[in-house]
Design a protein around this motif. Structure first.
Motif, PDB file in Angstrom:
ATOM      1  N   HIS A  96      52.542  22.524  40.225  1.00  0.00           N
ATOM      2  CA  HIS A  96      51.560  21.753  40.996  1.00  0.00           C
ATOM      3  C   HIS A  96      52.243  20.945  42.097  1.00  0.00           C
ATOM      4  O   HIS A  96      51.767  20.898  43.242  1.00  0.00           O
ATOM      5  N   LEU A  97      53.331  20.285  41.760  1.00  0.00           N
ATOM      6  CA  LEU A  97      54.006  19.413  42.711  1.00  0.00           C
ATOM      7  C   LEU A  97      54.664  20.199  43.840  1.00  0.00           C
ATOM      8  O   LEU A  97      54.655  19.768  45.004  1.00  0.00           O
ATOM      9  N   GLU A 320      48.965  18.080  33.576  1.00  0.00           N
ATOM     10  CA  GLU A 320      49.845  18.484  34.669  1.00  0.00           C
ATOM     11  C   GLU A 320      49.153  18.289  36.023  1.00  0.00           C
ATOM     12  O   GLU A 320      49.762  17.813  36.987  1.00  0.00           O
ATOM     13  N   ARG A 321      47.883  18.665  36.076  1.00  0.00           N
ATOM     14  CA  ARG A 321      47.111  18.480  37.304  1.00  0.00           C
ATOM     15  C   ARG A 321      46.920  16.996  37.602  1.00  0.00           C
ATOM     16  O   ARG A 321      46.942  16.573  38.761  1.00  0.00           O
ATOM     17  N   ALA A 325      47.856  14.842  40.999  1.00  0.00           N
ATOM     18  CA  ALA A 325      46.813  14.102  41.708  1.00  0.00           C
ATOM     19  C   ALA A 325      47.194  12.638  41.872  1.00  0.00           C
ATOM     20  O   ALA A 325      46.979  12.030  42.938  1.00  0.00           O
ATOM     21  N   ARG A 326      47.754  12.030  40.838  1.00  0.00           N
ATOM     22  CA  ARG A 326      48.146  10.624  40.925  1.00  0.00           C
ATOM     23  C   ARG A 326      49.287  10.427  41.910  1.00  0.00           C
ATOM     24  O   ARG A 326      49.333   9.444  42.645  1.00  0.00           O
ATOM     25  N   LEU A 334      45.906   6.069  48.444  1.00  0.00           N
ATOM     26  CA  LEU A 334      44.511   6.150  48.042  1.00  0.00           C
ATOM     27  C   LEU A 334      44.361   5.886  46.558  1.00  0.00           C
ATOM     28  O   LEU A 334      45.294   6.084  45.777  1.00  0.00           O
ATOM     29  N   ASP A 335      43.166   5.475  46.149  1.00  0.00           N
ATOM     30  CA  ASP A 335      42.809   5.479  44.743  1.00  0.00           C
ATOM     31  C   ASP A 335      42.342   6.874  44.389  1.00  0.00           C
ATOM     32  O   ASP A 335      41.569   7.481  45.147  1.00  0.00           O
ATOM     33  N   PRO A 336      42.777   7.452  43.239  1.00  0.00           N
ATOM     34  CA  PRO A 336      42.332   8.783  42.856  1.00  0.00           C
ATOM     35  C   PRO A 336      40.816   8.820  42.709  1.00  0.00           C
ATOM     36  O   PRO A 336      40.191   7.875  42.246  1.00  0.00           O
ATOM     37  N   ALA A 337      40.226   9.939  43.129  1.00  0.00           N
ATOM     38  CA  ALA A 337      38.781  10.095  42.996  1.00  0.00           C
ATOM     39  C   ALA A 337      38.395  10.153  41.532  1.00  0.00           C
ATOM     40  O   ALA A 337      39.109  10.726  40.712  1.00  0.00           O
TER      41      ALA A 337
END
Length: 353
Positions: A96-97, A320-321, A325-326, A334-337
């Motif tokens: 992912h990264l 993992e996702r 995202a964080r 940003l703050d995560p949705a």
């Protein structure tokens, strides 16, 4: 980042709501195959890397660099006890990264990932100094990139302690993400002793195998007999503390790497923590307490077991996702949705009542 208790974006189908099914699938050969496939599909180069740090300590890891794009940041990934840089969750997180344009270094702790031969001394959970030194060595390879650190289980504990040490160590740490981190070792030992025996037996078997391998490699330093290896977890840990550490007793050893109580109130950087209410290894107590700390945001899920969070038949994991995202949210400021509905939050509240 807004600290506190965040809503969850994880809502597995009904057939995945048993923590034992989650654990079984997370450690299955099918998921290992999927993890290797996901990492191969990520556009990156990979290199086994040996780090030689202070005190003659040697630690090994895997450096992965995205191709055809300028890296945005450096992510250091820390596995759980008796895991490795090649654990499925480590490979999937790295994939992912890498697709997001981050350099990734998956570090093996001492005596993990087949690295028993690199150091004579045994691994134990208070060896934070060498992990901090390894982080500094990794940062030196990419000095212009901000550092992000993620850890799973015991690796999450190391990640949080590394964050506490980061200013003193001169690490350019931007953000930490911890999945099912061990907060209170003493309470975790108590919980495992009264919990499902299969988890304790698993860790005992893996640790005994590791100790036997260490004895075979360094018989002059580790002359313990098979009777020691047959000790149950608490007694074996006590033996290790008395023979391989400078701590006077088991309580002092546990306190040495605890991050429970008020310790995380002093975190100098933001930390996201993902925890499952049905985790059969890490007890849920203390997590609500730390959610009130200034730099901590906690996401609690009703399901997910211990570092599993399997989402469906593909065996991909929410954890993992979530890490990716964080990290991206931290880089973008940003703050995560919030991905979940009120129903999923209500499910957690009901499960924990």
């Amino acid at each position: 980042m807004r600290p506190g208790l965040a809503r969850t974006g994880y809502a597995p189908p009904a057939w995945l709501r048993s923590p034992h099914v989650q654990s079984l699938l997370a450690s299955s050969p099918l998921r290992a195959l999927q993890a290797r496939r996901r990492l191969r599909q990520a556009p990156a180069t990979h290199a086994q890397t040996l780090l030689e740090v202070e005190g003659g300590v040697r630690l090994q890891g895997v450096a992965s660099v995205p191709v055809a794009r300028t890296p945005r940041a450096l992510a250091l990934l820390l596995h759980g006890w008796e895991g490795s840089a090649d654990s499925s969750y480590m490979r999937m997180t790295a994939a992912h990264l890498l697709r997001a344009g981050l350099v990734v270094f998956r570090l093996n702790f001492r005596d993990h990932g087949g690295t028993h031969h690199l150091n004579e001394g045994l691994f134990h959970s208070n060896r934070l100094d060498e992990v901090v030194a390894a982080a500094r060595a990794v940062v030196a390879r990419w000095p212009d990139l901000p550092l992000l650190v993620a850890g799973f289980s015991l690796g999450g504990n190391f990640a949080l302690r590394l964050a506490l040490r980061a200013p003193q160590a001169g690490l350019p740490l931007r953000h930490v993400a911890a999945v099912c981190p061990l907060l209170d070792p003493a309470r975790t030992m108590d919980s495992m002793e009264i919990g499902p025996a299969v988890y304790m037996r698993y860790f005992e078997r893996m640790w005994r195998r590791s100790l036997a391998r260490k004895r075979a490699l360094f018989p002059q330093a580790h002359g313990f007999d098979d009777a020691v290896l047959r000790l149950p977890m608490r007694a074996l840990t006590d033996w290790m503390v008395r023979h391989a550490t400078e701590f006077p007793d088991l309580d002092a050893y546990f306190d040495g790497y605890s991050v429970a109580g008020e310790r995380l109130r002093a975190l100098p950087v933001p930390a996201d923590i993902l925890m499952a209410a049905d985790d059969p290894v890490i007890p849920l107590e203390d997590f609500h307490h730390i959610a009130a700390f200034p730099n901590v945001r906690l996401e609690l899920t009703a399901h997910g077991s211990h570092c599993a969070f399997i989402e469906g038949a593909s065996l991909d994991g929410y954890g993992e996702r979530w890490v990716a995202a964080r990290f991206l949210a931290a880089l973008d400021g940003l703050d995560p949705a919030v991905e979940s509905s009120d129903d999923s939050c209500g499910e957690y509240d009901h499960a924990s009542a």
